[in-house]
Motif scaffolding. Sequence first.
Motif, PDB file in Angstrom:
ATOM      1  N   ARG A 132       0.822  -1.202   0.000  1.00  0.00           N
ATOM      2  CA  ARG A 132       0.000   0.000   0.000  1.00  0.00           C
ATOM      3  C   ARG A 132       0.866   1.267   0.000  1.00  0.00           C
ATOM      4  NH1 ARG A 132      -5.214   0.891   3.926  1.00  0.00           N
ATOM      5  NH2 ARG A 132      -5.684   3.011   3.294  1.00  0.00           N
ATOM      6  N   ASP A 133       1.974   1.227   0.754  1.00  0.00           N
ATOM      7  CA  ASP A 133       2.889   2.369   0.750  1.00  0.00           C
ATOM      8  C   ASP A 133       3.474   2.573  -0.652  1.00  0.00           C
ATOM      9  OD1 ASP A 133       3.385   3.377   3.660  1.00  0.00           O
ATOM     10  OD2 ASP A 133       3.382   1.206   3.827  1.00  0.00           O
ATOM     11  N   ARG A 134       3.862   1.471  -1.286  1.00  0.00           N
ATOM     12  CA  ARG A 134       4.458   1.570  -2.611  1.00  0.00           C
ATOM     13  C   ARG A 134       3.432   2.112  -3.615  1.00  0.00           C
ATOM     14  NH1 ARG A 134       8.597  -2.048  -4.780  1.00  0.00           N
ATOM     15  NH2 ARG A 134       7.836  -3.675  -3.407  1.00  0.00           N
ATOM     16  N   LEU A 179       0.853   3.996  -3.021  1.00  0.00           N
ATOM     17  CA  LEU A 179       0.622   5.422  -2.810  1.00  0.00           C
ATOM     18  C   LEU A 179       1.799   6.241  -3.342  1.00  0.00           C
ATOM     19  CD1 LEU A 179      -1.072   7.224   0.073  1.00  0.00           C
ATOM     20  CD2 LEU A 179       1.114   8.086  -0.743  1.00  0.00           C
ATOM     21  N   ALA A 180       3.027   5.779  -3.070  1.00  0.00           N
ATOM     22  CA  ALA A 180       4.215   6.525  -3.509  1.00  0.00           C
ATOM     23  C   ALA A 180       4.232   6.671  -5.029  1.00  0.00           C
ATOM     24  CB  ALA A 180       5.478   5.837  -3.011  1.00  0.00           C
ATOM     25  N   ARG A 181       3.828   5.617  -5.726  1.00  0.00           N
ATOM     26  CA  ARG A 181       3.816   5.702  -7.198  1.00  0.00           C
ATOM     27  C   ARG A 181       2.824   6.741  -7.688  1.00  0.00           C
ATOM     28  NH1 ARG A 181       4.739  -0.638  -8.192  1.00  0.00           N
ATOM     29  NH2 ARG A 181       7.006  -0.495  -8.313  1.00  0.00           N
ATOM     30  N   ARG A 223       1.892   9.310  -5.967  1.00  0.00           N
ATOM     31  CA  ARG A 223       2.450  10.612  -5.569  1.00  0.00           C
ATOM     32  C   ARG A 223       3.538  11.046  -6.547  1.00  0.00           C
ATOM     33  NH1 ARG A 223       3.790  10.527   0.581  1.00  0.00           N
ATOM     34  NH2 ARG A 223       1.656  11.247   0.929  1.00  0.00           N
ATOM     35  N   ALA A 224       4.376  10.094  -6.952  1.00  0.00           N
ATOM     36  CA  ALA A 224       5.456  10.418  -7.896  1.00  0.00           C
ATOM     37  C   ALA A 224       4.882  10.881  -9.233  1.00  0.00           C
ATOM     38  CB  ALA A 224       6.360   9.210  -8.101  1.00  0.00           C
ATOM     39  N   GLN A 277      -3.314   9.162  -4.862  1.00  0.00           N
ATOM     40  CA  GLN A 277      -2.712   9.326  -3.542  1.00  0.00           C
ATOM     41  C   GLN A 277      -3.777   9.263  -2.448  1.00  0.00           C
ATOM     42  OE1 GLN A 277      -0.234  12.525  -0.843  1.00  0.00           O
ATOM     43  NE2 GLN A 277      -0.812  13.187  -2.865  1.00  0.00           N
ATOM     44  N   TYR A 333      -5.196   5.666  -1.610  1.00  0.00           N
ATOM     45  CA  TYR A 333      -4.418   4.746  -0.779  1.00  0.00           C
ATOM     46  C   TYR A 333      -4.162   5.279   0.634  1.00  0.00           C
ATOM     47  CZ  TYR A 333      -3.616   1.850  -4.869  1.00  0.00           C
ATOM     48  OH  TYR A 333      -3.783   1.021  -5.939  1.00  0.00           O
ATOM     49  N   ILE A 342      11.537   5.369  -6.674  1.00  0.00           N
ATOM     50  CA  ILE A 342      10.131   5.647  -6.983  1.00  0.00           C
ATOM     51  C   ILE A 342       9.893   7.156  -6.973  1.00  0.00           C
ATOM     52  CG2 ILE A 342       7.729   5.387  -6.213  1.00  0.00           C
ATOM     53  CD1 ILE A 342       8.490   2.657  -5.050  1.00  0.00           C
ATOM     54  N   MET A 343      10.415   7.833  -5.944  1.00  0.00           N
ATOM     55  CA  MET A 343      10.080   9.249  -5.756  1.00  0.00           C
ATOM     56  C   MET A 343      11.171  10.211  -6.237  1.00  0.00           C
ATOM     57  SD  MET A 343       6.984   9.651  -4.537  1.00  0.00           S
ATOM     58  CE  MET A 343       7.069  11.364  -4.018  1.00  0.00           C
ATOM     59  N   CYS A 376       9.947   8.071  -0.188  1.00  0.00           N
ATOM     60  CA  CYS A 376       8.959   7.058   0.204  1.00  0.00           C
ATOM     61  C   CYS A 376       9.719   5.915   0.876  1.00  0.00           C
ATOM     62  CB  CYS A 376       8.162   6.553  -1.005  1.00  0.00           C
ATOM     63  SG  CYS A 376       9.123   5.574  -2.173  1.00  0.00           S
ATOM     64  N   HIS A 433       9.843   2.859   0.325  1.00  0.00           N
ATOM     65  CA  HIS A 433      10.451   1.860  -0.549  1.00  0.00           C
ATOM     66  C   HIS A 433      11.762   2.354  -1.183  1.00  0.00           C
ATOM     67  CE1 HIS A 433       6.625  -0.266  -0.134  1.00  0.00           C
ATOM     68  NE2 HIS A 433       7.232  -1.318  -0.621  1.00  0.00           N
ATOM     69  N   ASP A 490       4.037   5.929   4.257  1.00  0.00           N
ATOM     70  CA  ASP A 490       3.594   6.910   3.263  1.00  0.00           C
ATOM     71  C   ASP A 490       2.087   7.138   3.296  1.00  0.00           C
ATOM     72  OD1 ASP A 490       6.245   6.740   2.439  1.00  0.00           O
ATOM     73  OD2 ASP A 490       5.808   5.227   0.923  1.00  0.00           O
ATOM     74  N   VAL A 491       1.357   6.245   3.983  1.00  0.00           N
ATOM     75  CA  VAL A 491      -0.103   6.269   3.836  1.00  0.00           C
ATOM     76  C   VAL A 491      -0.836   7.156   4.844  1.00  0.00           C
ATOM     77  CG1 VAL A 491      -0.103   3.957   2.786  1.00  0.00           C
ATOM     78  CG2 VAL A 491      -0.579   4.204   5.249  1.00  0.00           C
TER      79      VAL A 491
END
Lengths: 415, 415
Positions: A357-359, A361-363, A365-366, A373, A376, B171-172, B223, B225, B291-292
């Motif tokens: 879920r963090d990954r 969301l980060a994607r 966001r990126a 964003q 998630y 990622i970020m 992030c 990750h 990140d969430v």
Amino acid sequence: MKTQVERARDGTATKQMEAVSGSENIDIRVLLERIANGSVVIMNRGKKSAGIGKGISTKVNVNIGTSSLKIDPDDEVKKACIAEKYGADTISDLSMGGNITAIRASIFENTTLPLTTVPIYQTAAETGLKNMTEGDIIGNMKRQAEEGVSSFVLHCIDNNTLSLLKKRKRIMGVVSKGGSLTCAYMMLNNCENPFIENFDEILKLLKKHDIVLSLGNAMRSGCIHDTRDKAQVAEIKLNVELAKRANEEGVQAIIEGTGGHVRADRIAGHVRFHKRLSDFPLFVAGPLPTDVAVGYDHIAGCVGASIASGAGADYLCYITPSEHLGLPSSEQVREGLIAFKIAAHIGDSMKYGLNERDRALARKRANLDWEGQLRYAIDSERARALAPHEGPCTMCGDFCAIKIMKEFGSCNYSE
Amino acid sequence: MKTQVERARDGTATKQMEAVSGSENIDIRVLLERIANGSVVIMNRGKKSAGIGKGISTKVNVNIGTSSLKIDPDDEVKKACIAEKYGADTISDLSMGGNITAIRASIFENTTLPLTTVPIYQTAAETGLKNMTEGDIIGNMKRQAEEGVSSFVLHCIDNNTLSLLKKRKRIMGVVSKGGSLTCAYMMLNNCENPFIENFDEILKLLKKHDIVLSLGNAMRSGCIHDTRDKAQVAEIKLNVELAKRANEEGVQAIIEGTGGHVRADRIAGHVRFHKRLSDFPLFVAGPLPTDVAVGYDHIAGCVGASIASGAGADYLCYITPSEHLGLPSSEQVREGLIAFKIAAHIGDSMKYGLNERDRALARKRANLDWEGQLRYAIDSERARALAPHEGPCTMCGDFCAIKIMKEFGSCNYSE
């Protein structure tokens, strides 16, 4: 009918076990083994099941309920609904004021989550601490069991533990309400702990209704200067023995411990100490790593609970901003719940590694994908409320690091 | 006039050093030694001094300032006042919109705390990223130095670090605004980092005005990750070299690092890695262990910052609930600040042992002394607002564990 533990021992997966196996991504044979040996518990109510324990994501409990000084049943039901809406795994109704049976009925009617109670609360509130008898306490448990309560919290300090408590100076003494009621009953009647004295009968009742036994943490520290003492260790050891007896009888058991107020650098060690003594699911209230965060105890509690669940605690009891001050409002229930869902998520990333879920969301966001964003986010509704209604983020405006770096192409972005 | 470092080397305690020695309860000779070797920094503005570093309580910085999309100077000044009122140790004005010099002047006029800026922000905002020259950046630093800014943040990634960044998939990418502006400048002009290229001249300026050099953390992870990579390590090592050069010249230096988004179980290790490389005060933004938590990043940040300061970080940059969403409101500034003051307090209890304030509050709580409890709270005003206006706590009402245990006398209370 056989209990979950007995079914697991037979190798028969129930619908609840299959549901937990699927949602937690845990092999059904492993799950059955763990339910059988007590390292995993499934708390049930109707179609809702919450798996708690070894290899399973950390769960969060929300306490609600009236007190003798604040009785607004509708408000408590509203809090229960908010708990369910924002993702609590279980609810504990701790009502001690008003028509407690009616309040519980109304919570049953309006929610679907597994429901826990502390039976001595209702008995003490309705019969009075000085008048109540062992029979009253057990009679109340029987009525609640018939209603469909999922789990009972019992505080099983014995007279030996009490004598250890008396030998040690503490600043805060005993801060567990159920613990203090039980201790007071024992001292008033000059007797042994009523739950220990009637443990076999209680196990029969729990077995009949397949209710989870939650062994309370009466001896927890009430401030960070009150450290783990002999009374605490005696309580843990006795709770482990009682959990083993429950497991032998086919009854699921959880042990509450290492909660209360604990200096931050001691929390992980306390959890590991507990886990070395037993593999039963560990339920932690807080812990709070400071006493001074009055009005922000959900935040301080999030720190303690993150560390505790990261070190192995399985189940967290939330704390709200009004801890130490009064009953929470429904908005404060939400605040406390989300803070502890964050703690459970952080703890899981420590216990089980990084989360998809963090990954995800980060994607988003990126890619400056706002909707993604928000989707998630742990509380999308709140995130959306704080987000700008149109256009980009106002924090950096034109000078957004992500935009600038994309324009000048110095980064490799992973897909 | 000699700088703090030079005075410390001469063995001459300044008023600021005496003030920090008193407030931090640290021997003046030890303090002078640490200022001389760079392990302690005193950030000054007029009569206000904030000690940061080895053996000193963890400090909290509050970021405020306009962006190109949200320009309300009065609101930013209000945020600065709120930061001071609720106990920030330093303020950073990160304005990039409106009349930036006038906003800074207004903040100077309405607050007394040490003030930090990121000079490249104003230059980029006023001159444009594509038009600005080295001369513009340094000229702006000179003007800000004359105004009395206490500390400058410079992002000193060199071309080697940039090439390491390009080799690794993230990622970020880069999420530091000052870092991205500096990288973009280097790529646009195909040149080395302007701060490194002009480092001797910049040190002369900092020395003349005794301004603290804060070495930025451009390569931090955006992030959880994105893990610590070669670019991050190269940045840390270069920052340590630059801090040493500053210290040799009598200029105080802080290194920003291990901030951004870092998985919870890696935070303490990252801090210790940094501390093994240097003893300069470590400034950490967050870190965020998930990140969430969008909309609640101050809470997730409190977890990361507690762990970081407990492991040795000296100075925390707060995060507000609107991080990743937009500029914070003044109420959100307060929320973020208090969350990070809680983190600093928890971190100090890990670094330095238990705090008298927790004990004092617990004693008042044990005596059911409401006013006393509120007095020692980290934000008495909030605690008072949530407390019942009359009568006892509504949480337990008549069944207060403390009352019950006092009545039945089973505890020894320590004085």
